[in-house]
Design an enzyme around this catalytic site. Structure first.
Site, PDB file in Angstrom:
ATOM      1  N   SER A 124       0.988  -1.245   0.137  1.00  9.04           N
ATOM      2  CA  SER A 124      -0.162   0.066   0.170  1.00  9.04           C
ATOM      3  C   SER A 124       0.819   1.245   0.090  1.00  9.04           C
ATOM      4  O   SER A 124       2.060   1.352   0.579  1.00  9.04           O
ATOM      5  CB  SER A 124      -0.887   0.001   1.287  1.00  9.04           C
ATOM      6  N   TYR A 148      -1.818  -0.769  10.985  1.00 10.87           N
ATOM      7  CA  TYR A 148      -2.070  -1.310   9.703  1.00 10.87           C
ATOM      8  C   TYR A 148      -0.839  -1.299   8.696  1.00 10.87           C
ATOM      9  O   TYR A 148      -0.235  -2.086   8.142  1.00 10.87           O
ATOM     10  CB  TYR A 148      -3.463  -0.653   8.968  1.00 10.87           C
ATOM     11  N   LYS A 152       2.067  -3.511   6.767  1.00  9.88           N
ATOM     12  CA  LYS A 152       2.544  -3.637   5.272  1.00  9.88           C
ATOM     13  C   LYS A 152       4.276  -3.363   5.300  1.00  9.88           C
ATOM     14  O   LYS A 152       4.865  -4.192   4.557  1.00  9.88           O
ATOM     15  CB  LYS A 152       1.744  -2.443   4.499  1.00  9.88           C
ATOM     16  N   ASP A 294      -3.760  12.246   8.417  1.00  6.58           N
ATOM     17  CA  ASP A 294      -3.738  12.400   6.954  1.00  6.58           C
ATOM     18  C   ASP A 294      -2.656  13.343   6.469  1.00  6.58           C
ATOM     19  O   ASP A 294      -1.927  14.263   7.421  1.00  6.58           O
ATOM     20  CB  ASP A 294      -5.157  13.090   6.734  1.00  6.58           C
TER      21      ASP A 294
HETATM   22  P1  NAD Z   1     -11.089  -6.843   1.267  1.00  5.26           P
HETATM   23  O1  NAD Z   1     -11.297  -6.848   2.645  1.00  5.26           O
HETATM   24  O2  NAD Z   1     -12.319  -6.335   0.318  1.00  5.26           O
HETATM   25  O3  NAD Z   1     -10.662  -8.256   0.764  1.00  5.26           O
HETATM   26  C1  NAD Z   1      -9.704  -9.014   1.535  1.00  5.26           C
HETATM   27  C2  NAD Z   1     -10.520 -10.316   1.526  1.00  5.26           C
HETATM   28  O4  NAD Z   1      -9.521 -11.233   2.414  1.00  5.26           O
HETATM   29  C3  NAD Z   1     -11.811 -10.406   2.073  1.00  5.26           C
HETATM   30  O5  NAD Z   1     -12.680 -11.328   1.258  1.00  5.26           O
HETATM   31  C4  NAD Z   1     -11.584 -11.325   3.305  1.00  5.26           C
HETATM   32  O6  NAD Z   1     -12.671 -12.152   3.614  1.00  5.26           O
HETATM   33  C5  NAD Z   1     -10.358 -11.897   3.106  1.00  5.26           C
HETATM   34  N1  NAD Z   1      -9.590 -12.132   4.345  1.00  5.26           N
HETATM   35  C6  NAD Z   1      -9.080 -11.491   5.358  1.00  5.26           C
HETATM   36  N2  NAD Z   1      -8.213 -12.293   6.238  1.00  5.26           N
HETATM   37  C7  NAD Z   1      -8.295 -13.531   5.795  1.00  5.26           C
HETATM   38  C8  NAD Z   1      -7.773 -14.867   6.278  1.00  5.26           C
HETATM   39  N3  NAD Z   1      -6.954 -14.599   7.359  1.00  5.26           N
HETATM   40  N4  NAD Z   1      -7.904 -15.773   5.377  1.00  5.26           N
HETATM   41  C9  NAD Z   1      -8.671 -15.762   4.465  1.00  5.26           C
HETATM   42  N5  NAD Z   1      -9.038 -14.982   4.030  1.00  5.26           N
HETATM   43  C10 NAD Z   1      -9.054 -13.566   4.623  1.00  5.26           C
HETATM   44  O7  NAD Z   1      -9.954  -5.723   0.854  1.00  5.26           O
HETATM   45  P2  NAD Z   1      -9.305  -5.207  -0.327  1.00  5.26           P
HETATM   46  O8  NAD Z   1      -9.620  -3.769  -0.463  1.00  5.26           O
HETATM   47  O9  NAD Z   1      -9.753  -6.078  -1.561  1.00  5.26           O
HETATM   48  O10 NAD Z   1      -7.801  -5.264  -0.158  1.00  5.26           O
HETATM   49  C11 NAD Z   1      -7.149  -6.561  -0.608  1.00  5.26           C
HETATM   50  C12 NAD Z   1      -5.639  -6.145  -0.184  1.00  5.26           C
HETATM   51  O11 NAD Z   1      -5.310  -5.104  -0.668  1.00  5.26           O
HETATM   52  C13 NAD Z   1      -5.266  -6.156   1.333  1.00  5.26           C
HETATM   53  O12 NAD Z   1      -4.353  -6.824   1.645  1.00  5.26           O
HETATM   54  C14 NAD Z   1      -5.349  -4.745   1.688  1.00  5.26           C
HETATM   55  O13 NAD Z   1      -4.547  -4.405   2.703  1.00  5.26           O
HETATM   56  C15 NAD Z   1      -4.648  -4.393   0.495  1.00  5.26           C
HETATM   57  N6  NAD Z   1      -4.946  -2.819  -0.009  1.00  5.26           N
HETATM   58  C16 NAD Z   1      -6.205  -2.355  -0.058  1.00  5.26           C
HETATM   59  C17 NAD Z   1      -6.192  -0.870  -0.490  1.00  5.26           C
HETATM   60  C18 NAD Z   1      -7.753  -0.428  -0.554  1.00  5.26           C
HETATM   61  O14 NAD Z   1      -7.983   0.789  -0.266  1.00  5.26           O
HETATM   62  N7  NAD Z   1      -8.735  -1.128  -0.706  1.00  5.26           N
HETATM   63  C19 NAD Z   1      -5.093  -0.241  -0.588  1.00  5.26           C
HETATM   64  C20 NAD Z   1      -3.753  -0.591  -0.549  1.00  5.26           C
HETATM   65  C21 NAD Z   1      -3.686  -1.991  -0.090  1.00  5.26           C
HETATM   66  C1  WQD Z   2      -8.961  10.109   0.733  1.00  7.26           C
HETATM   67  C2  WQD Z   2      -9.189  11.478   1.045  1.00  7.26           C
HETATM   68  C3  WQD Z   2      -9.241  12.283   3.504  1.00  7.26           C
HETATM   69  C4  WQD Z   2     -13.212  10.155   3.979  1.00  7.26           C
HETATM   70  C5  WQD Z   2      -6.644   5.034   3.189  1.00  7.26           C
HETATM   71  C6  WQD Z   2      -5.510   4.353   3.942  1.00  7.26           C
HETATM   72  C7  WQD Z   2      -4.366   3.673   2.958  1.00  7.26           C
HETATM   73  C8  WQD Z   2      -4.968   2.771   1.822  1.00  7.26           C
HETATM   74  C9  WQD Z   2      -5.993   3.603   1.039  1.00  7.26           C
HETATM   75  C10 WQD Z   2      -5.079   0.330   2.445  1.00  7.26           C
HETATM   76  C11 WQD Z   2      -8.363  11.793   2.222  1.00  7.26           C
HETATM   77  C12 WQD Z   2     -10.606  12.571   2.707  1.00  7.26           C
HETATM   78  C13 WQD Z   2     -12.092  10.683   3.466  1.00  7.26           C
HETATM   79  C14 WQD Z   2     -14.370  11.083   4.376  1.00  7.26           C
HETATM   80  C15 WQD Z   2     -12.817  13.152   3.517  1.00  7.26           C
HETATM   81  N1  WQD Z   2      -5.634   1.560   2.029  1.00  7.26           N
HETATM   82  N2  WQD Z   2     -12.026  11.794   3.197  1.00  7.26           N
HETATM   83  N3  WQD Z   2     -14.070  12.501   4.116  1.00  7.26           N
HETATM   84  O1  WQD Z   2      -6.594   8.214   3.842  1.00  7.26           O
HETATM   85  O2  WQD Z   2      -5.561   8.168   1.319  1.00  7.26           O
HETATM   86  O3  WQD Z   2      -6.029   6.046   2.558  1.00  7.26           O
HETATM   87  O4  WQD Z   2      -7.218   4.101   2.101  1.00  7.26           O
HETATM   88  O5  WQD Z   2      -3.945   0.269   2.328  1.00  7.26           O
HETATM   89  O6  WQD Z   2      -3.615   2.854   3.909  1.00  7.26           O
HETATM   90  O7  WQD Z   2      -4.918   5.172   5.060  1.00  7.26           O
HETATM   91  O8  WQD Z   2      -7.960   6.967   1.856  1.00  7.26           O
HETATM   92  O9  WQD Z   2     -10.403   7.362   1.191  1.00  7.26           O
HETATM   93  O10 WQD Z   2      -9.708   7.366   3.808  1.00  7.26           O
HETATM   94  O11 WQD Z   2      -9.419   9.179   2.131  1.00  7.26           O
HETATM   95  O12 WQD Z   2     -12.796  14.157   3.472  1.00  7.26           O
HETATM   96  O13 WQD Z   2     -15.401  10.688   4.871  1.00  7.26           O
HETATM   97  O14 WQD Z   2     -10.359  11.834   1.436  1.00  7.26           O
HETATM   98  O15 WQD Z   2      -8.991  13.055   4.528  1.00  7.26           O
HETATM   99  O16 WQD Z   2      -7.840  13.386   1.912  1.00  7.26           O
HETATM  100  P1  WQD Z   2      -6.327   7.555   2.649  1.00  7.26           P
HETATM  101  P2  WQD Z   2      -9.239   7.690   2.157  1.00  7.26           P
END
Ligand code: NAD
Ligand code: WQD
Length: 338
Positions: A124, A148, A152, A294
């Protein structure tokens, strides 16, 4: 030979499964449904015409993983399974370290047992911490300000240490920026179980009338309109990035760390205004104080993904806003009614 997708029923995993199937890969999913629902499998089949083989199991369960590797011919793993809510990780750090560190370790140990040494890992942009200045390049120092984020940073370190110890591993560390949007069919998308933490699901829930207004966190940042700037990327572009990352891992050894973003930063108000214009709906909003933790701006230098994988994001902010609304309006309660 098949690709094992952990967390394949989740938001990014389900979209990636579709793209893998469409690229000709055989996909096996393991998910414990801790943050997803079984109906996702029906939706994947409806879109792609293929029902991926599915194992309901926790990736911490090495016996269950071993059975999957015995039953299937796995050639590589994409490891999505993890918990991802930043706020919850502050309240429940042990839950996050247990799942996100233990999950990766268990997956790697079982892979090693079966001599499967190709993995694509979901990292991430959170690993860039709060001190680096955008555009963010992969060689910057990493850090975190919440559990979190630390999971990562630590997961990445585990993978790099493994590559040092055994150069025959192929490891792709993908750093996602802010994934939004949904498949154009409107059949799969992001389905938060609780009040959304992230901006786009909050906007769509306001637009559909579930929440009365959006709080815009901070309007005094040093950005073009004072609101926070992020690199929003369409989840289908992100999913396609995994296909090229798997292609690369199948052909090369060693470890690579790659940003998956568009390289363009948009503010909170840019996103809200584009959403309103594209979809003809209202998103009442109120400017409030900054959210702790943030940063003002966070966007990728996306050039290494282009150089290494010949991958660039193709969809723009308007596409992301239309597809997010298409998913939310067709599924007002997410997967709950299906
Ligand atoms: P999500 O929660 O929709 O998907 C994760 C899936 O993993 C879910 O279906 C959950 O049931 C499953 N899961 C969690 N723990 C498990 C376990 N121990 N065993 C089996 N299944 C398990 O999340 P997502 O948004 O699809 O994110 C996927 C990956 O990407 C994660 O590693 C997350 O940290 C990373 N990521 C997400 C974002 C984002 O903003 N969505 C950003 C950066 C990184
Ligand atoms: C985006 C922008 C907020 C909600 C997070 C995690 C990061 C990654 C992605 C997994 C910011 C603003 C948000 C609201 C707002 N996830 N905001 N009102 O913070 O960039 O990243 O998700 O890895 O680890 O930290 O994403 O969507 O929360 O926020 O104004 O109700 O929207 O302040 O500027 P962020 P976000």
């Amino acid at each position: 030979m098949a690709i094992l997708v952990t967390g394949g029923a989740g938001y990014i995993g389900s979209h990636t499964t579709i793209e893998l199937i469409q690229a000709g890969y055989d996909v096996v999913i393991v998910d414990d449904y801790s943050n997803s629902k079984p109906v996702v499998l029906d939706r994947i089949e409806e879109i792609s015409g293929v029902r991926p083989r599915f194992y309901e199991a926790n990736v911490l369960d090495k016996d269950a993983l071993t059975k999957i590797f015995q039953a299937e011919e796995i050639e590589a793993v994409i490891h999505f399974a993890a918990f991802k809510a930043v706020g919850e990780s502050v309240a429940k750090p042990l839950k996050y370290y247990h799942n996100n560190l233990g999950g990766l370790l268990a997956v790697l140990e079982v892979m090693k047992d079966f001599d499967v040494k190709k993995i694509v890992f979901s990292s991430s942009a959170t690993v860039y911490g709060v001190d680096n200045v955008s555009p963010l390049t992969e060689n910057l120092p990493t850090s975190a300000i919440n559990p979190y984020g630390y999971t990562k940073v630590m997961n990445e370190q585990i993978l790099r240490d493994l590559s040092v110890a055994d150069e025959t591993w192929s490891i792709m560390i993908l750093r996602y920026f802010n994934p939004i949007g949904a498949h154009e069919s409107g059949l799969i998308g992001e389905d938060p179980t609780d009040i959304p933490n992230n901006l786009m699901p909050y906007i769509t829930q306001v637009a559909i009338g579930k929440r009365d207004h959006l709080s815009v966190f901070g309007s005094d940042y040093p950005t073009h309109d004072g609101t926070g700037v992020r690199d929003y990327i369409h989840v289908v572009d992100l999913a396609k990035g995994h296909v090229v990352a798997i292609d690369h891992a199948l052909k090369h050894e060693g470890v690579e760390t790659v940003n998956l973003g568009t390289g363009i930063g948009y503010s909170v108000l840019d996103l809200v205004n584009t959403f309103v214009e594209q979809n003809g709906v209202e998103v009442p909003n109120e400017l409030v104080d900054r959210r702790p933790g943030d940063v003002a701006a966070n966007y990728a230098d996306a050039s290494y993904a282009k150089e290494l994988l010949n991958w660039t994001a193709e969809k723009d902010l308007a596409d992301m806003c239309r597809d997010s609304w298409n998913w939310q309006s067709k599924n007002p309660n997410g997967y709950a009614e299906a």
